[in-house]
Scaffold this active site. Sequence first.
Site, PDB file in Angstrom:
ATOM      1  N   LYS A 159      -3.398  91.238   4.475  1.00 29.78           N
ATOM      2  CA  LYS A 159      -3.839  89.847   4.542  1.00 29.78           C
ATOM      3  C   LYS A 159      -5.314  89.737   4.913  1.00 29.78           C
ATOM      4  O   LYS A 159      -5.832  88.636   5.072  1.00 29.78           O
ATOM      5  CB  LYS A 159      -2.993  89.085   5.570  1.00 29.78           C
ATOM      6  CG  LYS A 159      -1.492  89.126   5.291  1.00 29.78           C
ATOM      7  CD  LYS A 159      -0.718  88.485   6.432  1.00 29.78           C
ATOM      8  CE  LYS A 159       0.792  88.645   6.231  1.00 29.78           C
ATOM      9  NZ  LYS A 159       1.566  88.081   7.366  1.00 29.78           N
ATOM     10  N   ARG A 182       4.221 115.359   6.808  1.00 30.58           N
ATOM     11  CA  ARG A 182       4.279 116.227   7.980  1.00 30.58           C
ATOM     12  C   ARG A 182       3.719 115.571   9.237  1.00 30.58           C
ATOM     13  O   ARG A 182       4.376 115.551  10.280  1.00 30.58           O
ATOM     14  CB  ARG A 182       3.507 117.532   7.717  1.00 30.58           C
ATOM     15  CG  ARG A 182       4.342 118.661   7.161  1.00 30.58           C
ATOM     16  CD  ARG A 182       3.539 119.510   6.218  1.00 30.58           C
ATOM     17  NE  ARG A 182       3.077 118.714   5.088  1.00 30.58           N
ATOM     18  CZ  ARG A 182       3.849 118.443   4.016  1.00 30.58           C
ATOM     19  NH1 ARG A 182       5.051 118.922   3.941  1.00 30.58           N
ATOM     20  NH2 ARG A 182       3.396 117.699   3.030  1.00 30.58           N
ATOM     21  N   THR A 183       2.508 115.047   9.165  1.00 28.96           N
ATOM     22  CA  THR A 183       1.878 114.514  10.368  1.00 28.96           C
ATOM     23  C   THR A 183       2.642 113.312  10.902  1.00 28.96           C
ATOM     24  O   THR A 183       2.897 113.199  12.111  1.00 28.96           O
ATOM     25  CB  THR A 183       0.408 114.138  10.093  1.00 28.96           C
ATOM     26  OG1 THR A 183      -0.278 115.281   9.574  1.00 28.96           O
ATOM     27  CG2 THR A 183      -0.282 113.680  11.365  1.00 28.96           C
TER      28      THR A 183
END
Length: 363
Positions: free
Chosen positions: A80, A51-52
Amino acid sequence: MRNINDLSELTMEEFRELYKLTSNIIDRPEGYADSARGKVLGSLFYEPSTRTNLSFSTAMMRLGGSVMGFSDPNSSSTSKGETLKDTITMVSSYADMIVMRNPREGAAKAAALYSSVPVINAGDGGHLHPTQTLADMTTILRRRGSANHMKIGICGDLKYGRTVHSLIKFLQKFEDVQFYLIAPRELAIPEYIRRFMVEHGMQFYEVSGLEPVIPMLDVLYMTRIQKERFTSEAEYNSLKGIYCLNARKLRDAKPELLVMHPLPRVDEIAQDVDDDPRAVYFDQARYGMYARMALLLTLSRQPYRKPGKAPEGVHGCRCTNPKCVTKTEPYLPMLTVHSAEGECCAYCDKPVDAYDEPLQEEE
């Protein structure tokens, strides 16, 4: 308004302007179709989100802007070993705003120290989620007219529920709000939220039963038991399914009750509640998109500004929270805030403790 780390840091004047813009967008969305054309949102999601993430991306595109970033940290240089500082420094040279979700508590506040553009906290671990509070407040104000003189029940995972923490802190700004905090002892509000409520004279009652308080509520805010926040699956299994709102339990509720939920739900709201006119959680999600449009449009007007030198910080203390961003980003200055209980970490609001720094040899 420069960064959005904790919505309670906004003044009421700033919030009213933001809500006014949100309402205008809801009522006339076509009038804002090109208002952020040429602007770029950097979207950094170190944690899963539906949703966000989609809400911010859709909000930016509806404003005519564009979005770049990642939704999986394994596809970024984080895998990394790149520091948060370096990631933010680089992305803020490409984007006009940054929205970030990170499992480390205090990560958004830390990011803002090194960003040339506004940083929006889209959730930092179990700490805060300010733009969900924008969605929540838009829902309450559009449907109820006011948040004053309100009895609100907040049910479920109050310990790890970042949406709960943000909402409680922001509602302190309104008059005569009574809170019914419905949770088992294991999932009660964290101490820093309880301390905040006491210090601000907020009315709250901690209870374990949902049905006894439903008849008196104006708003019922349900939350899921968050499996991903538990360190033990056995502990999660002992608490999952402890609350379930269904049509039968709503029989004694007020006709004007608002049933809200930040979503996603698991089993805490039965499907037979969805057709009840008091269920507004799907409207709540849509209001959230409009509220984020208003926020992005407001922040897009902020100028590019090189960050100043990070504050020196306090020496001889450290955060006691193992989930704090300072544990994985050791270069961060140790910032503290004073409370009635003593010094707390400015990133995650948890207590700090003192330690003896090793003596440096004289040259």
